[in-house]
Design an enzyme around this catalytic site. Structure first.
Site, short mmCIF file in Angstrom:
data_model
loop_
_atom_site.label_atom_id
_atom_site.label_comp_id
_atom_site.label_asym_id
_atom_site.label_seq_id
_atom_site.Cartn_x
_atom_site.Cartn_y
_atom_site.Cartn_z
N THR A 144 -32.57 37.41 20.48
CA THR A 144 -31.88 38.61 19.98
C THR A 144 -30.96 38.29 18.81
OG1 THR A 144 -32.00 39.59 22.17
CG2 THR A 144 -30.32 40.48 20.71
N THR B 69 -31.49 34.66 25.18
CA THR B 69 -30.73 34.41 26.40
C THR B 69 -31.60 34.35 27.66
OG1 THR B 69 -30.34 36.78 26.57
CG2 THR B 69 -28.58 35.47 25.59
N ASP B 70 -32.76 35.04 27.61
CA ASP B 70 -33.56 35.18 28.85
C ASP B 70 -33.94 33.85 29.47
OD1 ASP B 70 -33.41 37.88 28.38
OD2 ASP B 70 -35.53 38.16 27.93
N SER C 293 -37.33 34.72 23.72
CA SER C 293 -37.39 33.55 24.59
C SER C 293 -38.35 33.67 25.77
CB SER C 293 -35.98 33.10 25.02
OG SER C 293 -35.43 33.98 25.97
N1 ASP Z 1 -35.13 39.09 25.21
C1 ASP Z 1 -34.30 38.31 24.38
C2 ASP Z 1 -34.74 36.87 24.39
O1 ASP Z 1 -34.51 36.19 25.36
C3 ASP Z 1 -32.90 38.41 24.85
C4 ASP Z 1 -31.95 37.59 24.04
O2 ASP Z 1 -32.30 36.95 23.08
O3 ASP Z 1 -30.80 37.62 24.38
O4 ASP Z 1 -35.27 36.43 23.40
#
Ligand code: ASP
Length: 330
Positions: free
Chosen positions: A12, A87-88, A54
């Site tokens: 993100t 973050t995932d 991710s």
């Molecule tokens: N869906 C996103 C990912 O993990 C969420 C993020 O980046 O925070 O790439």
């Protein structure tokens, strides 16, 4: 001034909102190195590893990233590394790097919960704080760290706890290693259970199976038929499963390594309960206790350990470290 390499992988932090929703933005990664104030903290080199959400991360990508980071930290001119990531699955990649990169130099993973155009985006601040950690003398020897929302967490302990909130990363049962307070980096403690595994390959055919009330063990049996070499079996509580899953464990244990974890997110899995399907019964059936690592991290560890050895006794020592007297000599 210290020299830090920023490796960008996507997430993100490199995404924008379109009419189709939030998606990767091709220039997103390079914007990260242009965040105002970074130039006052360190000299920065930028390497783009990927630009993916991710959930697209794979064990092979983690392994390639690990080898890239190892080469970078081997360079005497480099003092630390910051890696941006979604973050995932950030907790998986960070733990993978903690296990496989051999260095005392700070390696800090960071991310954003809010995309580039979102009001109050957290990405720029998280990168700035992570850079401060990467240049901090006290971060030396702390292993791979995760820094978001001005908290510093150990890769082995941290997990994403909230789907949407910027204060999503926590280390349940442990707490953060430290904080970033304005321009100061303050550590409260050091992670004591770090492990480094010197391997030249990984085994990516490791599955994660979560049991449930009434589970008859069919899923566990099927997974073995699919060719997986290792299974992390997530049980309940202290590490217990329904009785029919215990039967399935006995059916598959000669073909596959089974590591037992718990759906509780604090505490250790141990061979306490002796009833059919209890932890002590499962150990007699050949299961290895995952001890304190979460299921998703036990899977990462099993991929690395199986790359190193197929010897069951040695694999057990890598996981059941407290039985090895807190020290492992393998
Ligand atoms: N869906 C996103 C990912 O993990 C969420 C993020 O980046 O925070 O790439």
């Amino acid at each position: 001034m210290k020299r830090v390499v920023i490796i960008t992988t996507g997430g993100t932090i490199a995404m924008t909102k379109t009419h189709n929703g939030v998606v990767p933005f091709s220039g997103g990664n390079s914007l990260i190195t242009q965040i105002p104030g970074l130039e006052n903290v360190a000299e920065i080199d930028h390497v783009e590893f990927s630009n993916v959400p991710s959930p697209y991360m794979t064990p092979d990508m983690m392994w390639k990233l690990s080898r890239m980071v190892q080469d970078i930290v081997n360079d005497k001119e480099v003092d630390g590394v910051v890696i941006t990531h979604g973050t995932d699955t950030l907790e998986e990649t960070s733990y993978f790097l903690d296990l496989t990169v051999n260095t005392e130099k700070p390696i800090v993973l960071t991310a954003a919960m809010r995309n580039i155009n979102e009001l109050g985006t957290d990405g720029p601040r998280n990168v700035l704080s992570s850079l401060r950690v990467a240049v901090s003398d006290s971060a030396f020897g702390m292993g791979v760290m995760v820094c978001l929302n001005d908290e510093i967490h150990a890769a082995r302990e941290v997990t994403k706890t909230y789907t949407s909130n910027v204060a999503t990363f926590e280390s349940p049962g442990y707490g953060p290693l430290g904080i970033v307070d304005e321009d100061a980096v303050v550590f409260f403690r050091k992670p004591l259970l770090r492990m480094n595994i010197d391997t030249d390959r990984i085994e990516s055919r490791v599955a994660l199976v979560k049991t449930f009330t009434g589970d008859n063990g069919d899923i566990l049996r099927k997974v073995v038929d699919m060719g997986y070499k290792g299974i992390v079996l997530e049980g309940f509580g202290r590490g217990n499963v329904p009785p029919k899953v215990a039967d399935a464990v006995s059916d598959v244990i000669d073909k596959v390594v089974v590591v037992l974890t718990s759906r509780c997110f604090k505490g250790r899995v141990l061979d306490v309960y002796g009833y059919k399907g209890g932890g002590a019964d499962l150990v007699k059936r050949g299961v290895i206790l995952g001890q304190e690592v979460s299921s998703q991290k036990a899977r990462i560890k099993l991929m690395v350990v199986l790359g190193k050895t197929e010897d069951r006794d040695k694999i057990r020592k890598y996981f059941e470290t407290s039985r090895a007297g807190g020290e492992i000599s393998i």
